[in-house]
Design a protein around this motif. Sequence first.
Motif, PDB file in Angstrom:
ATOM      1  N   UNK A 104       0.871  -1.173   0.000  1.00  0.00           N
ATOM      2  CA  UNK A 104       0.000   0.000   0.000  1.00  0.00           C
ATOM      3  C   UNK A 104       0.905   1.218   0.000  1.00  0.00           C
ATOM      4  N   UNK A 105       0.608   2.185  -0.839  1.00  0.00           N
ATOM      5  CA  UNK A 105       1.362   3.435  -0.858  1.00  0.00           C
ATOM      6  C   UNK A 105       0.424   4.578  -0.483  1.00  0.00           C
ATOM      7  N   UNK A 106       0.809   5.317   0.549  1.00  0.00           N
ATOM      8  CA  UNK A 106       0.029   6.461   1.018  1.00  0.00           C
ATOM      9  C   UNK A 106       0.841   7.709   0.717  1.00  0.00           C
ATOM     10  N   UNK A 107       0.226   8.642   0.037  1.00  0.00           N
ATOM     11  CA  UNK A 107       0.905   9.868  -0.378  1.00  0.00           C
ATOM     12  C   UNK A 107       0.198  11.048   0.290  1.00  0.00           C
ATOM     13  N   UNK A 108       0.973  11.886   0.956  1.00  0.00           N
ATOM     14  CA  UNK A 108       0.376  13.033   1.633  1.00  0.00           C
ATOM     15  C   UNK A 108       1.378  14.177   1.644  1.00  0.00           C
ATOM     16  N   UNK A 109       0.897  15.399   1.731  1.00  0.00           N
ATOM     17  CA  UNK A 109       1.798  16.546   1.655  1.00  0.00           C
ATOM     18  C   UNK A 109       2.778  16.520   2.823  1.00  0.00           C
ATOM     19  N   UNK A 110       4.065  16.597   2.511  1.00  0.00           N
ATOM     20  CA  UNK A 110       5.092  16.573   3.551  1.00  0.00           C
ATOM     21  C   UNK A 110       4.916  17.752   4.502  1.00  0.00           C
ATOM     22  N   UNK A 111       5.115  17.491   5.773  1.00  0.00           N
ATOM     23  CA  UNK A 111       5.059  18.493   6.847  1.00  0.00           C
ATOM     24  C   UNK A 111       3.682  19.142   7.014  1.00  0.00           C
ATOM     25  N   UNK A 112       2.611  18.472   6.541  1.00  0.00           N
ATOM     26  CA  UNK A 112       1.267  19.048   6.649  1.00  0.00           C
ATOM     27  C   UNK A 112       0.544  18.616   7.924  1.00  0.00           C
ATOM     28  N   UNK A 113       1.038  17.569   8.595  1.00  0.00           N
ATOM     29  CA  UNK A 113       0.320  17.025   9.749  1.00  0.00           C
ATOM     30  C   UNK A 113       0.593  17.864  10.995  1.00  0.00           C
ATOM     31  N   UNK A 114      -0.451  18.447  11.579  1.00  0.00           N
ATOM     32  CA  UNK A 114      -0.257  19.295  12.754  1.00  0.00           C
ATOM     33  C   UNK A 114      -0.690  18.592  14.045  1.00  0.00           C
ATOM     34  N   UNK A 115      -1.539  17.584  13.947  1.00  0.00           N
ATOM     35  CA  UNK A 115      -1.900  16.786  15.122  1.00  0.00           C
ATOM     36  C   UNK A 115      -2.370  15.420  14.638  1.00  0.00           C
ATOM     37  N   UNK A 116      -2.324  14.437  15.526  1.00  0.00           N
ATOM     38  CA  UNK A 116      -2.654  13.082  15.106  1.00  0.00           C
ATOM     39  C   UNK A 116      -3.107  12.254  16.303  1.00  0.00           C
ATOM     40  N   UNK A 117      -3.707  11.095  16.005  1.00  0.00           N
ATOM     41  CA  UNK A 117      -4.201  10.138  16.983  1.00  0.00           C
ATOM     42  C   UNK A 117      -4.950  10.835  18.110  1.00  0.00           C
ATOM     43  N   UNK A 118      -4.490  10.743  19.365  1.00  0.00           N
ATOM     44  CA  UNK A 118      -5.234  11.330  20.479  1.00  0.00           C
ATOM     45  C   UNK A 118      -5.298  12.856  20.369  1.00  0.00           C
ATOM     46  N   UNK A 119      -4.344  13.462  19.680  1.00  0.00           N
ATOM     47  CA  UNK A 119      -4.357  14.909  19.519  1.00  0.00           C
ATOM     48  C   UNK A 119      -5.471  15.396  18.616  1.00  0.00           C
ATOM     49  N   UNK A 120      -5.964  14.522  17.750  1.00  0.00           N
ATOM     50  CA  UNK A 120      -6.992  14.930  16.797  1.00  0.00           C
ATOM     51  C   UNK A 120      -8.306  14.176  17.015  1.00  0.00           C
ATOM     52  N   UNK A 121      -8.248  12.944  17.541  1.00  0.00           N
ATOM     53  CA  UNK A 121      -9.447  12.137  17.736  1.00  0.00           C
ATOM     54  C   UNK A 121     -10.294  12.656  18.889  1.00  0.00           C
ATOM     55  N   UNK A 122     -11.608  12.471  18.755  1.00  0.00           N
ATOM     56  CA  UNK A 122     -12.547  12.890  19.793  1.00  0.00           C
ATOM     57  C   UNK A 122     -13.447  11.697  20.097  1.00  0.00           C
ATOM     58  N   UNK A 123     -13.428  11.179  21.318  1.00  0.00           N
ATOM     59  CA  UNK A 123     -14.296  10.065  21.692  1.00  0.00           C
ATOM     60  C   UNK A 123     -15.694  10.614  21.971  1.00  0.00           C
ATOM     61  N   UNK A 124     -16.691  10.032  21.284  1.00  0.00           N
ATOM     62  CA  UNK A 124     -18.071  10.525  21.364  1.00  0.00           C
ATOM     63  C   UNK A 124     -18.882   9.729  22.383  1.00  0.00           C
ATOM     64  N   UNK A 125     -19.951  10.311  22.866  1.00  0.00           N
ATOM     65  CA  UNK A 125     -20.805   9.668  23.871  1.00  0.00           C
ATOM     66  C   UNK A 125     -21.633   8.534  23.282  1.00  0.00           C
ATOM     67  N   UNK A 126     -22.062   8.645  22.028  1.00  0.00           N
ATOM     68  CA  UNK A 126     -22.927   7.645  21.404  1.00  0.00           C
ATOM     69  C   UNK A 126     -22.192   6.312  21.277  1.00  0.00           C
ATOM     70  N   UNK A 127     -22.868   5.208  21.714  1.00  0.00           N
ATOM     71  CA  UNK A 127     -22.252   3.885  21.589  1.00  0.00           C
ATOM     72  C   UNK A 127     -22.252   3.439  20.134  1.00  0.00           C
TER      73      UNK A 127
END
Length: 136
Positions: A104-127
């Motif tokens: 698998x090849x994933x291509x994304x703009x270099x140096x564009x990621x400002x936050x990731x995983x727990x820094x960007x994810x939001x756990x919602x109340x709905x099951x």
Amino acid sequence: MNTTGNNYQATSVGDIQAKGRATLHNELALTGSEISINELPPGVGVPFLHSHKRNEEIYVVVRGKGRFQVDGDEFEVAEGSVIRVDPAGARCIAAEPQSSLRYICIQTEAKSLVQFTEGDGVILETKPTWRQRASA
Ligand code: ZN
């Protein structure tokens, strides 16, 4: 399987072994990355080196054995290998003579990621639906 909702697109790439390559940019309406799923038959490699203007690439080998070249370096890759290549890196991938290679090849703009995983994810109340079914 092609499904679209307000906040998603889902598709199937089908038989990669037969097709050799599937790109998901259009099928998934990707906005921040490009993903391709690739299959090289035994002894076959990409016939050219290439670099990119702005995008880094991440290669994830999911099956088989091969060789990867970046600039003057060449090394073995196999299932589980993950390689990130800067835009300027001259790269190429090839399957070993006795093994096909799926990656698998994933291509994304270099140096564009400002936050990731727990820094960007939001756990919602709905099951999730599987938990609602399990408790019914
Ligand atoms: Zn590329």
